[in-house]
Design an enzyme around this catalytic site. Structure first.
Site, PDB file in Angstrom:
ATOM      1  N   GLY A   1      -7.213   4.518  -5.007  1.00 41.45           N
ATOM      2  CA  GLY A   1      -7.357   6.140  -5.096  1.00 41.45           C
ATOM      3  C   GLY A   1      -6.794   6.860  -4.011  1.00 41.45           C
TER       4      GLY A   1
ATOM      5  N   GLY B   1      -6.209   8.053  -0.860  1.00 40.94           N
ATOM      6  CA  GLY B   1      -7.010   7.919   0.705  1.00 40.94           C
ATOM      7  C   GLY B   1      -6.715   9.106   1.459  1.00 40.94           C
TER       8      GLY B   1
ATOM      9  CE  LYS C   1       2.103  10.666   0.564  1.00 38.40           C
ATOM     10  NZ  LYS C   1       3.306  10.225  -0.120  1.00 38.40           N
TER      11      LYS C   1
ATOM     12  NE  ARG D   1       2.800  13.144  -4.369  1.00 35.45           N
ATOM     13  CZ  ARG D   1       2.631  12.253  -3.917  1.00 35.45           C
ATOM     14  NH1 ARG D   1       3.412  11.456  -3.313  1.00 35.45           N
ATOM     15  NH2 ARG D   1       1.399  11.505  -4.025  1.00 35.45           N
TER      16      ARG D   1
ATOM     17  CG  ASP E   1      -0.443   1.889  -6.023  1.00 31.45           C
ATOM     18  OD1 ASP E   1      -0.209   0.572  -6.410  1.00 31.45           O
ATOM     19  OD2 ASP E   1      -0.197   2.602  -5.059  1.00 31.45           O
ATOM     20  CG  ASN E   2       3.313   3.939  -5.428  1.00 30.33           C
ATOM     21  OD1 ASN E   2       2.712   4.798  -5.016  1.00 30.33           O
ATOM     22  ND2 ASN E   2       3.810   2.855  -4.315  1.00 30.33           N
TER      23      ASN E   2
END
Length: 496
Positions: A86, A88, A109, A172, A255-256
């Protein structure tokens, strides 16, 4: 100033995200603002107020209409599954619709802790923020699908990593932040409803053509199989473009891996200088899992994890679903090779296709590896080599050992004879696809080091150069030059 937010993700169930306000910072200062991108997104720059913009882009003030949330996802990190990761240290402000009618995420971010922080501070150091700003904007200028950087704000606070560093927040922009790991998160919990919601949102947002002509929906199983096939195609195209510019992502965890086909997360990324297919720069990739040469195979591995999450949507019969998904996955190799061949043909000035093109490409790469030639400049100087002996000498000087290059050049010239273009046209074609400027590691490091001492001049100069990558440098700094031995940066670091 901000365009209207649509808040698509906020409408998702609570289990897929967590409401979370950014944590205010002490002394925010706007150090980079991407005005062309802001205009594209629909920002009203006629009423642009730098002070108000700084407060919003730092997370001190939530823009009107935004409802910040941190997104839940899981992921395989270096092959090991983590069921809950998630956001973070990031919050999604919401989505906006740009002038082209595309829905785009706006995310802060480095904006503080969230329920997914797992003990982290939720902050981002200035260095990784500037690296992502530079490299993502360079990738966009190079024509590689990517998230974008809208703004960078320093916080006036220190972030503690290996050493205390200045803090910063990046804004972003993404087609979406839906990842393979997002699907893994719901699949790991047996959340069939959440899985279907994510799949339908992905189709509606990124692959609306899968709904069929005139909006007539396909049978559900066929539609979700088609979604897998579409994501396979996008990832094949994306990684082929990475390989064509010598880019090494460095942390290709699931996750990327986006389902939109954009490059996401510029942590320990780098561009190669001297060509070596085994190149690794990431300080955390100790075994070279994500080396340059491994990127296609890792992309396919990540896609297999995506396919696993979709099985129940593809077919009620699991064995049949596996069989159908496997066919889609096995197509990756062929699709990647076709995409790579198209990319590399263009880098050799070829618009037509001939049987021996793949061998011609690989022979040049072998010559570059043997001669330790700079990847970017070797392709760039092919145009020079067409223009006479002096240009050919400028290409040859990149090769420490040039026997293989000397053998290759006549074969390349013979192949160019099949193209319906004269040498001048071929040279223009080559310079239009082979960049002169990339964000080389040593230049990025120089820009970050200066910025950490509150000098953003090198960052701004480098940004101007890398966003015009096909123009040779004409300023005080030669951004085309590879690093000297004492300038080489061999390790890059995450900001977490």
């Amino acid at each position: 100033m901000f365009p209207p937010f649509t808040l698509r993700y906020v409408r998702f169930p609570d289990r897929l995200r967590a409401e979370c306000q950014p944590t205010p910072v002490e002394r925010p200062r706007l150090v980079a603002f991407n005005r062309p991108l802001a205009e594209e997104l629909g920002f009203d720059l006629d009423v642009y107020d730098p002070d108000r913009a700084t407060q919003a882009l730092a997370g001190n003030v939530v823009p009107e209409g935004a409802e910040p949330v941190a997104l839940a996802y899981a992921g395989h990190q270096f092959g090991n599954f983590v069921p809950q990761l998630g956001d973070g240290r990031a919050v999604l402000l919401g989505e906006v619709t740009d002038h082209a009618g595309r829905v785009r995420d706006l995310q802060l971010k480095g904006s503080g802790r969230t329920p997914f922080s797992r003990g982290g501070d939720g902050r981002a150091p200035l260095g990784p923020v500037l690296r992502e700003y530079l490299v993502s904007e360079a990738m966009h200028a190079l024509g590689v699908p990517t998230t974008r950087a809208l703004a960078a704000v320093t916080t006036g606070e220190r972030v503690y990593r290996r050493v205390p560093e200045p803090g910063a927040v990046l804004t972003r922009v993404a087609a979406s932040h839906l990842r393979v790991g997002t699907f893994q998160y719901v699949a790991a919990r047996g959340d069939s409803e959440g899985l279907k919601l994510l799949a339908d949102e992905t189709i509606a947002r990124h692959y609306p053509h899968l709904l069929g002509p005139d909006g007539a929906e396909r049978e559900e199983g066929e539609r979700y199989l088609a979604l897998l096939e579409a994501v396979v195609e996008r990832q094949a195209q994306l990684v082929a473009r990475w390989m064509g510019v010598g880019f090494i992502h460095g942390v290709m965890n699931t996750d990327n891996a986006t389902v939109s086909g954009e490059t996401l997360d510029y942590g320990p990324c780098a561009f190669m200088d001297a060509y070596d297919p085994r190149s690794v720069f990431s300080s955390i990739d100790e075994r070279g899992r994500y080396a340059y040469v491994n990127q296609p195979a890792i992309a396919q591995w990540n896609l297999a994890r995506f396919a696993e999450t979709l099985l129940e949507l593809i077919d009620d019969q699991r064995e049949r679903a596996i069989e159908r998904a496997t066919v889609a996955l096995e197509a990756f190799g062929e699709r990647y090779e076709a995409a790579r061949l198209a990319v590399m043909r263009s880098k050799l000035g070829l618009e037509t296709a001939e049987q021996g093109d793949a061998a011609l490409i690989d022979e040049l790469l072998d010559a570059m590896q043997a001669g330790q030639a700079d990847f970017t400049l070797a392709f760039r100087r092919l145009a020079d080599a067409l223009e006479g002996a002096e240009g050919e000498a400028s290409l040859a000087e990149l090769f420490g050992e040039r026997e293989a290059l000397d053998a290759w050049l006549p074969r390349w010239r013979e192949r160019l004879g099949c193209e319906e273009a004269d040498e001048a046209a071929l040279a223009r074609r080559l310079r239009a696809v082979n960049p002169a400027v990339i964000p080389r590691n040593h230049r990025v490091a120089e820009a970050i080091a200066a910025a950490e001492e509150d000098d953003f001049g090198p960052f701004e100069s480098l940004l101007a150069a890398i966003t015009r990558p096909f123009e040779a440098s004409a300023g005080e700094v030669d951004y085309t030059r590879p690093p000297q031995d004492d300038e080489k940066v061999l390790r890059t670091f995450c900001g977490t």
